[in-house]
Design a protein around this motif. Structure first.
Motif, PDB file in Angstrom:
ATOM      1  N   UNK A  77      -3.048   1.505  -5.201  1.00 39.72           N
ATOM      2  CA  UNK A  77      -2.612   2.871  -4.862  1.00 39.72           C
ATOM      3  C   UNK A  77      -2.569   3.059  -3.355  1.00 39.72           C
ATOM      4  N   UNK A  78      -1.793   4.038  -2.953  1.00 37.07           N
ATOM      5  CA  UNK A  78      -1.910   4.587  -1.608  1.00 37.07           C
ATOM      6  C   UNK A  78      -2.698   5.877  -1.717  1.00 37.07           C
ATOM      7  N   UNK A 126      -3.451  12.494   2.393  1.00 32.12           N
ATOM      8  CA  UNK A 126      -4.139  13.742   2.668  1.00 32.12           C
ATOM      9  C   UNK A 126      -4.523  14.473   1.379  1.00 32.12           C
ATOM     10  N   UNK A 127      -5.714  14.942   1.130  1.00 28.53           N
ATOM     11  CA  UNK A 127      -6.871  14.937   2.024  1.00 28.53           C
ATOM     12  C   UNK A 127      -7.971  13.959   1.561  1.00 28.53           C
ATOM     13  N   UNK A 128      -7.574  12.832   0.935  1.00 24.77           N
ATOM     14  CA  UNK A 128      -8.575  11.998   0.247  1.00 24.77           C
ATOM     15  C   UNK A 128      -9.022  10.732   1.000  1.00 24.77           C
ATOM     16  N   UNK A 129      -8.483  10.499   2.193  1.00 28.80           N
ATOM     17  CA  UNK A 129      -8.680   9.187   2.834  1.00 28.80           C
ATOM     18  C   UNK A 129     -10.141   8.826   3.100  1.00 28.80           C
ATOM     19  N   UNK A 184      -9.589   5.139   4.178  1.00 30.75           N
ATOM     20  CA  UNK A 184      -8.829   4.179   3.369  1.00 30.75           C
ATOM     21  C   UNK A 184      -7.484   4.795   2.997  1.00 30.75           C
ATOM     22  N   UNK A 185      -6.399   4.038   3.200  1.00 28.27           N
ATOM     23  CA  UNK A 185      -5.109   4.543   2.710  1.00 28.27           C
ATOM     24  C   UNK A 185      -4.460   3.612   1.692  1.00 28.27           C
ATOM     25  N   UNK A 202      -7.177  -0.311   5.225  1.00 30.59           N
ATOM     26  CA  UNK A 202      -6.552   0.693   6.086  1.00 30.59           C
ATOM     27  C   UNK A 202      -5.342   0.073   6.767  1.00 30.59           C
ATOM     28  N   UNK A 203      -4.151   0.480   6.351  1.00 29.19           N
ATOM     29  CA  UNK A 203      -2.931  -0.020   6.998  1.00 29.19           C
ATOM     30  C   UNK A 203      -2.339   1.047   7.929  1.00 29.19           C
ATOM     31  N   UNK A 204      -2.959   2.233   7.961  1.00 27.83           N
ATOM     32  CA  UNK A 204      -2.493   3.279   8.885  1.00 27.83           C
ATOM     33  C   UNK A 204      -2.598   2.812  10.328  1.00 27.83           C
TER      34      UNK A 204
END
Ligand code: ATR
Length: 281
Positions: free
Chosen positions: A57-58, A61-64, A84-85, A98-100
């Motif tokens: 999953x990705x 906002x607002x769960x990262x 985590x994204x 984390x790929x952000x």
């Protein structure tokens, strides 16, 4: 068929289902991706069945940050950032990535014309530069981490001072001429080279039509930037609309702008690689 999703609230604006479903089709991978609106109070309930039902999953906002307690393991960068994204379900073990950070640094480097695109090579490409980050949520944590790793001095401004203070403390920010954090009204771009909106303000939302939400985190931006001789590069991580009011104001004031699609696509491509082991077309 493998199932993937993006969870967030709001989520209707997301372009992720379009790009991932197209990528899966193009690569002849039997998988399906959908956007699921998960309200904060329903996150625990949603995660209870996730392991059995989803390959990945990705997270947006607002769960990262809140998602972390439902995962079994974190990648080193997700652990250092505290957000985590991407979730990868590895034979029943949920691993947070984390790929952000890769997405944001790729977007900045493209603008700064630095060709080294791997995050591990990005060390110090912003040495001597000053950056102002608006927002102190999960996405802001990734961006602040990336900016610092790249050598920039960072100030965080946020609606809620205590959130900015915590982030500044976690990442030992010193800022320029101040303590490294403040509220949005403290905004003063003099000496700053980079300005990034990482709040959710300006994102497409059905309620915006009835003007119940603000359109930009800094209503005075155009006026303030117009008066500056050395203008910062201005970036927004929102990609819908592509040209947010924040970026429009910066553009009208004569700044170079980076639209949110650059970061969005780069972080998505990395997510795809983590799930499939293949490059996203
Ligand atoms: P994400 O994981 O995408 O970063 P988040 O953790 O919910 O999402 O963070 C959203 C950010 O947008 C926060 O910095 C939030 O400010 P607060 O810490 O004060 O909540 C900011 N934000 C949301 N709505 C806002 C608004 N109307 N005005 C200013 N800032 C806002």
């Amino acid at each position: 068929m493998k199932k993937y999703c993006v969870i967030g609230c709001p989520i209707k604006h997301s372009l992720s289902p379009k790009i991932f479903n197209r990528a899966f089709r193009r690569m002849k991978i039997s998988a399906q991706y959908k956007a699921i609106e998960v309200e904060p109070r329903n996150l625990a309930k949603f995660m209870r069945d996730f392991r059995e039902n989803y390959a990945g999953a990705n997270v947006t906002i607002p769960h990262k940050e809140k998602i972390i307690k439902f995962l079994d393991k974190l990648s080193p960068s997700a652990k250092a950032i505290g957000a985590v994204n991407v979730i990868v379900n590895r034979r029943g073990k949920l691993v947070g990535h984390n790929t952000d950070i890769f997405g944001a640094m790729t977007a900045l480097k493209q603008e700064i014309r630095c060709q080294k695109l791997e995050v591990r090579n990005c060390k110090n490409f912003l040495r001597g530069k000053c950056a102002i980050v608006l927002g102190a949520g999960g996405a802001a944590r990734s961006i602040v981490y990336g900016l610092k790793k790249a050598g920039a001095r960072v100030t965080v401004l946020n609606r809620t001072l205590s959130h900015a203070k915590k982030l500044a403390r976690d990442f030992k920010l010193s800022g320029v001429g101040h303590r490294g954090f403040g509220i949005l009204k403290d905004f003063n771009p003099a000496q700053s080279n980079i300005l990034i909106n990482v709040t959710s303000v300006g994102m497409w939302h059905k309620k915006v039509k009835s003007l119940t939400l603000p359109m930009t985190p800094l209503p005075q931006l155009k006026k303030i930037l117009r008066g500056l001789k050395n203008k910062p590069i201005v970036m927004d991580i929102i990609y819908r609309p592509l040209l947010t009011k924040f970026l429009r104001d910066a553009k009208h004031a004569g700044c170079r702008v980076i639209t949110g699609d650059k970061m969005f696509l780069a972080q998505a491509a990395k997510s795809f690689e983590l799930w499939t082991g293949r490059k996203m077309p």
